[in-house]
Scaffold this motif. Structure first.
Motif, short mmCIF file in Angstrom:
data_model
loop_
_atom_site.label_atom_id
_atom_site.label_comp_id
_atom_site.label_asym_id
_atom_site.label_seq_id
_atom_site.Cartn_x
_atom_site.Cartn_y
_atom_site.Cartn_z
N MET A 223 70.73 -41.14 17.78
CA MET A 223 71.73 -42.13 18.13
C MET A 223 71.85 -43.20 17.05
O MET A 223 70.88 -43.50 16.35
N TRP A 224 73.04 -43.75 16.95
CA TRP A 224 73.29 -44.88 16.07
C TRP A 224 74.23 -45.85 16.79
O TRP A 224 75.07 -45.45 17.61
N ASP A 225 74.04 -47.13 16.53
CA ASP A 225 74.85 -48.17 17.16
C ASP A 225 75.06 -49.28 16.13
O ASP A 225 74.10 -49.87 15.64
N ARG A 232 75.41 -54.92 11.66
CA ARG A 232 74.04 -54.40 11.67
C ARG A 232 74.04 -53.10 12.46
O ARG A 232 74.73 -52.97 13.47
N THR A 233 73.26 -52.12 11.98
CA THR A 233 73.22 -50.81 12.61
C THR A 233 71.81 -50.50 13.06
O THR A 233 70.84 -50.73 12.32
N VAL A 234 71.71 -49.98 14.27
CA VAL A 234 70.43 -49.57 14.85
C VAL A 234 70.44 -48.05 14.96
O VAL A 234 71.44 -47.46 15.41
N PHE A 235 69.33 -47.43 14.54
CA PHE A 235 69.21 -45.97 14.59
C PHE A 235 68.03 -45.59 15.45
O PHE A 235 67.01 -46.29 15.49
N SER A 236 68.15 -44.45 16.10
CA SER A 236 66.99 -43.90 16.80
C SER A 236 66.06 -43.26 15.78
O SER A 236 66.49 -42.86 14.69
N PRO A 237 64.77 -43.15 16.10
CA PRO A 237 63.81 -42.59 15.12
C PRO A 237 64.17 -41.18 14.67
O PRO A 237 63.83 -40.78 13.55
N SER A 238 64.85 -40.41 15.54
CA SER A 238 65.16 -39.03 15.16
C SER A 238 66.13 -38.96 14.00
O SER A 238 66.13 -37.99 13.25
N VAL A 239 66.97 -39.99 13.81
CA VAL A 239 67.89 -39.99 12.66
C VAL A 239 67.09 -40.05 11.36
O VAL A 239 67.38 -39.34 10.39
N ALA A 240 66.07 -40.90 11.34
CA ALA A 240 65.22 -41.00 10.14
C ALA A 240 64.51 -39.68 9.88
O ALA A 240 64.37 -39.25 8.73
N ARG A 241 64.05 -39.01 10.96
CA ARG A 241 63.37 -37.73 10.77
C ARG A 241 64.34 -36.67 10.22
O ARG A 241 63.97 -35.88 9.36
N LEU A 243 66.81 -37.08 8.31
CA LEU A 243 67.10 -37.35 6.89
C LEU A 243 65.84 -37.39 6.04
O LEU A 243 65.89 -37.80 4.88
N HIS A 244 64.71 -36.97 6.61
CA HIS A 244 63.44 -36.87 5.87
C HIS A 244 63.02 -38.20 5.27
O HIS A 244 62.58 -38.28 4.12
N TYR A 245 63.20 -39.27 6.07
CA TYR A 245 62.85 -40.61 5.60
C TYR A 245 61.36 -40.85 5.80
O TYR A 245 60.82 -40.57 6.87
N GLN A 246 60.69 -41.41 4.78
CA GLN A 246 59.26 -41.67 4.84
C GLN A 246 58.92 -43.16 4.76
O GLN A 246 57.74 -43.52 4.77
N GLY A 247 59.93 -44.02 4.67
CA GLY A 247 59.67 -45.45 4.51
C GLY A 247 59.41 -46.14 5.84
O GLY A 247 59.18 -45.52 6.88
N ASP A 248 59.48 -47.49 5.79
CA ASP A 248 59.15 -48.29 6.97
C ASP A 248 60.35 -49.02 7.57
O ASP A 248 60.25 -49.65 8.61
N ASP A 249 61.52 -48.96 6.92
CA ASP A 249 62.70 -49.64 7.45
C ASP A 249 63.92 -48.79 7.13
O ASP A 249 64.58 -48.96 6.10
N PHE A 250 64.22 -47.87 8.03
CA PHE A 250 65.32 -46.93 7.78
C PHE A 250 66.66 -47.65 7.72
O PHE A 250 67.50 -47.35 6.86
N ALA A 251 66.89 -48.60 8.64
CA ALA A 251 68.17 -49.31 8.67
C ALA A 251 68.43 -50.05 7.36
O ALA A 251 69.58 -50.20 6.93
N ARG A 252 67.38 -50.53 6.74
CA ARG A 252 67.53 -51.25 5.46
C ARG A 252 67.83 -50.28 4.32
O ARG A 252 68.67 -50.56 3.46
N ASP A 253 67.16 -49.15 4.30
CA ASP A 253 67.26 -48.23 3.16
C ASP A 253 68.42 -47.25 3.27
O ASP A 253 68.79 -46.61 2.28
N PHE A 254 68.96 -47.10 4.48
CA PHE A 254 70.05 -46.14 4.65
C PHE A 254 71.39 -46.82 4.37
O PHE A 254 71.76 -47.80 5.01
N ARG A 255 72.10 -46.26 3.35
CA ARG A 255 73.43 -46.75 3.02
C ARG A 255 74.37 -45.53 3.02
O ARG A 255 74.26 -44.65 2.17
N LEU A 256 75.26 -45.55 4.01
CA LEU A 256 76.07 -44.37 4.29
C LEU A 256 76.90 -43.94 3.09
O LEU A 256 76.95 -42.75 2.76
N CYS A 290 69.80 -36.26 1.90
CA CYS A 290 68.57 -36.72 2.53
C CYS A 290 67.71 -37.45 1.51
O CYS A 290 67.97 -37.43 0.30
N PHE A 291 66.65 -38.07 2.02
CA PHE A 291 65.79 -38.86 1.13
C PHE A 291 64.91 -37.98 0.25
O PHE A 291 64.23 -38.49 -0.64
#
Length: 887
Positions: A223-225, A232-241, A243-256, A290-291
């Motif tokens: 989910m994304w909102d 500001r965008t909020v993502f569910s943890p599954s979105v980070a998974r 996209l193979h994200y390994q960092g600590d702040d997906f919303a900060r590092d994700f730029r569509l 993906c990352f």
């Protein structure tokens, strides 16, 4: 609530003050008017009376107005009191008025229900005992601050202990301080909210969110909102998974925009803009990087949410990874594409043999449409060529092994029967039960036709259809065996077409093939029953003439075949082509006793026939074989001689007739054989031309002549022109220009001192190519001479087209001077012709003083021959030049 009216908060003393003020103002105003007005006492008395009555009326009106306002205010106060009482009574929170010492002065119904006691029972209790704080000291500090005026309220969690059953109710307590007023003492107002309902609602909300999250993640999405106001965008943890994200702040590092594939970026941007503007749901597929650097396919489904003003406030949705789905779709698409484009036909049936699907190759090979086949059985293809036992054996193999493959004949819709290679397999489900049959087949009509063609070509010539060399030799061997046993006489005739290469060169190989096929047909039609005919090579045919009584019969057949070949072939375009044949004859058993020697003898006899003139025949003799063997042996020795450096050049002087000086020499090759000594060019040059050795031999001669000429220049000899005779085959078939340029460059010999002698026959054949070669040689700067002039084409019109410097009169015209008047006339004409064209003329073979006198009188420029010197070795020639210089 706000109370409306004419006098807000009107108190009784306000009426007294208003009355006094008005009365004082009335008295002073009346006295002031009386002081200004001088009237009679009666008038003054009357004025005083009216003033008193007017005062009474005005004050009465004011009293009535004040009493009305006070009643209205009272009614409003009563309404507010009733409204507040209803609110307090029905409020969903507990309310209490508590004395400073903790006594409960009053409680509403909600608090009574919350504590399970009535108001009377609660008034006997202490609030602090019933509603306990987790930290009593902190609570007392807050009350002290509240009483001191530092804060106007405080909020804290409390535990309500129900006196009736001891159950604990968790509440949120808000306390405010009410100072004393009138009869009301100072007290605390407490509002208690039951946290159980809030906690239950929170728990229900968390449970609902958990179920939604599990459902979304279980579907492979996230989910994304997006808050459009901040943004500001909020993502569910599954979105980070995903996209193979390994960092600590997906919303900060994700730029569509940076993650979108360049080919999808603009399309997605427009789709999002349209969804926000129109309110239509967003449904878009795109690639995201993906990352880990890889691109994967995702589907975004989203919808906008409006605020109270009708403006977009939020944009939320679900992101789904489509990579696996697309991989499956891609595999299915590829499988479908392969099925549609594979050359093999594929038919799928159910267990009752009803056709469920076919690919495009089936419709192409069988001629049926797919609709015509669906629901039918493969019996519509039966050719009728196979009996019942064939099909029973096929299905027995299917029942035993689950597959069958082999060759079968089927029928197209047009009725044509064709062969196919078929593979039939059974498809089973997980339980092992047969569910479908899959049939794959290939049309092998072309394969069978090709096999038949290969069998034909194994024995026959592809162009003429005659027996090929291998099959003809086998037939000849069989005939020899039969003839040896029966004493039969027979002959092998070898036909070689005359000047057939000229036909190909003049009309092209396509016409040449048509002529050859026509000749083969005519020769085959002229043969006797039992005779054999085959094609040996490009323009060579062989005939076996059987059951001969004597050699004259073979000669008669040869004459007949020569006549047949000589008949013209008429082309569809209206021109005709005439070819001839030379025939070599080898008799069995007189000339040869085996198939191989018969063929070899007939082939050798062809050369004898060609020597007699075109269109002739010749019997084989042993001398022919010996001559051929001698040529082969000489060719082998010549190759070794060239490789081992046994070739040498001799030089025959060329003398200027006017001055008598040696102005050049012709380089003549000699073969210095270690066993035989010097071998004449007349013996090995023809062998070199036939075998192809003339090419490398000619290159060596040009290179050696240039090297020797440069050595003489280095030794101080005068400038001498060196003439090199070029063979016609070397002129036509080798890179004469390239090898000459290379020799001049490597040796440093001046091109102006090198002269190449080319025969008239070489210039007459392939005239355009010869002229181009001569021009390229002239561009190198060397001299060009026509050798043996007068013996070949001898056309002035042709010669003037070539860049020639020298004409060489053939020695055959010089030899009989002065005895032959014809030779003298021809030589004089050649000299005059050469001078008229601006050419120098050199006479070859001058052996007598009389010949030299004739040439001098006719103005010939130079000569060579035994009258001056025989060809000499390099050292002897140099010595002769030095001796002539000393005279």
């Amino acid at each position: 609530m706000r109370i409306t009216g004419c006098i807000p908060k009107l108190a009784p003393w306000w009426g007294v003050v208003l009355y006094l003020v008005f009365g004082v103002a009335w008295v002073f105003a009346g006295d002031a008017l009386l002081a200004q007005w001088a009237g009679t006492p009666g008038q003054i008395t009357q004025f005083q009376t009216w003033k008193g009555w007017l005062y009474v009326l005005i004050t009465s009106a004011m009293a009535g107005w004040l009493l009305g306002c006070m009643r209205k205010v009272e009614r409003q106060r009563s309404a507010v009191a009733r409204e507040l009482a209803q609110i307090v009574h029905h409020a969903p929170v507990g309310m209490a008025r508590v004395a400073i010492d903790g006594r409960i002065l009053w409680a509403n119904g909600c608090l009574c229900r919350m504590l399970g006691e009535d108001l009377q029972a609660l008034q006997a209790l202490n609030f602090r005992d019933v509603v306990q704080a987790a930290d009593p000291d902190h609570a007392m500090q807050q009350i002290e601050r509240l009483l001191a005026g530092e804060i106007d309220h405080y909020l804290g969690a409390r535990q309500c202990h129900r006196p009736s059953d001891g159950r604990i109710v968790h509440v949120l307590n808000m306390v405010t301080f009410v100072p004393a007023e009138g009869d009301e003492p100072a007290h605390l107002d407490c509002v208690l909210q039951d946290m159980g309902e809030i906690q239950a609602a929170r728990t229900a909300l968390e449970r609902s969110e958990t179920r939604l999250r599990l459902a979304v993640e279980g579907s492979g999405g996230g989910m994304w909102d997006r808050d459009l106001g901040r943004p500001r965008t909020v993502f569910s943890p599954s979105v980070a998974r995903m996209l193979h994200y390994q960092g600590d702040d997906f919303a900060r590092d994700f730029r569509l925009r940076e993650r979108l594939h360049p080919d999808d970026s603009e399309r997605v941007r427009l789709a999002v803009r349209y969804a926000l503007a129109s309110g239509e749901p967003l449904v878009e597929k795109a690639r995201l990087r993906c990352f880990d650097g890889s691109y994967r396919w995702f589907m975004a489904r989203g919808v906008r949410h409006l605020n109270a003003a009708g403006q977009p406030e939020r944009f939320s949705g679900i992101l789904t990874d489509l990579t696996r789905e697309r991989q499956v779709d891609e595999r299915q698409r590829l499988a479908s594409t392969v099925m549609d484009h594979m050359s093999e036909g594929v038919i799928v049936t159910d267990t009752h043999n009803r056709i469920l699907s076919v690919n495009a190759s089936v419709t192409r090979m069988l001629g049926y449409t797919e609709d015509e086949l669906l629901g039918k059985t493969p019996r519509v293809f039966k050719s009728g060529r196979h009996d019942r036992a064939f099909y029973e054996a096929m299905w027995e193999s299917m029942r035993r092994t689950g597959r069958w493959q082999g060759e079968i004949w089927n029928r197209r819709k047009s009725g044509d029967v064709f062969p196919e290679h078929m593979s039939l397999s059974v498809v089973r489900d997980a339980a092992g039960t047969a569910t479908h049959y899959v049939c794959m087949f290939t049309d092998i009509s072309d394969e069978k036709a090709q096999h038949q063609r290969m069998e034909f070509l194994a024995h026959n010539d592809a162009l003429t259809g005659l027996s090929n060399r291998l099959w003809f030799c086998g037939q000849l061997e069989d005939a020899v065996v039969q003839a040896r046993g029966s004493g039969e006489r027979m002959a092998v005739l070898h036909l070689n077409l005359d000047r057939f290469k000229d036909v190909n060169d003049s009309y092209g190989h396509a016409i040449g093939d048509q002529v050859l096929k026509d000749i083969a047909r005519r020769v085959q039609a002229a043969m006797r029953p039992g005779d054999l005919l085959g094609r040996m090579a490009g323009d060579e045919l062989a005939v076996v003439v059987r059951h001969l009584r004597h050699a004259d019969g073979a000669a008669a057949v040869a004459q007949q075949l020569i006549a047949v070949v000589a008949q013209p072939w008429h082309s569809p375009d209206g021109f005709e082509v005439v070819a001839g044949a030379s025939v070599g004859i080898c008799m069995f058993p007189e000339h040869a006793a085996t198939a191989q020697t018969l063929l070899q003898g007939a082939h050798t006899a062809v050369y004898g026939a060609k020597a007699l003139g075109r269109g002739a025949w010749c019997f084989y003799t042993e001398e022919m074989t010996q001559s051929a063997r001698d040529r082969l042996a000489l060719e082998s020795r010549l190759r070794l001689a060239l490789a081992h450096g046994h070739m040498v050049l001799h030089y025959q002087p060329q003398i200027d007739i006017a001055t008598g000086r040696i102005v050049g020499a012709e380089a003549l090759v000699r073969w210095n054989d270690p066993e035989e000594g010097l071998i004449s060019p007349a013996r090995f040059i023809p062998v070199a031309e036939v075998s192809g050795i003339i090419g490398p031999l000619g290159e060596w001669i040009i290179g050696e002549a240039c090297r020797q000429g440069q050595r003489w220049r280095d030794e101080g000899l005068p400038a001498l022109t060196l003439a090199v005779n070029v063979s016609p085959r070397q002129f036509q078939l080798t890179d004469l220009v390239g090898c000459t340029a290379s020799a001049l460059k490597e040796t440093g010999f001046p091109a102006a001192l090198l002269e190449l002698e080319i025969t008239e026959s070489a210039l007459a054949e392939r005239e355009d190519e010869a002229r181009l070669t001569m021009r390229r040689l002239r561009e190198l700067g060397l001299r060009l001479a026509v050798d043996d002039f007068g013996t070949g084409y001898s056309s002035l019109a042709q010669l003037k087209r070539f860049p020639i410097d020298v004409l060489k009169i053939d020695q055959g015209f010089i030899r009989d001077i002065p005895r032959s008047a014809d030779d003298m006339a021809i030589s004089a004409a050649i000299i005059a012709m050469g001078h008229s064209m601006g050419l120098q003329v050199l006479a070859e073979g001058v052996e007598t003083a009389e010949q030299l006198v004739f040439l001098r009188e006719r103005g010939c420029d130079s000569y060579q021959g035994y009258h001056c010197s025989r060809p000499l070795a390099a050292e002897a020639f140099a010595a002769l030049v030095r001796a002539r210089q000393a005279v």
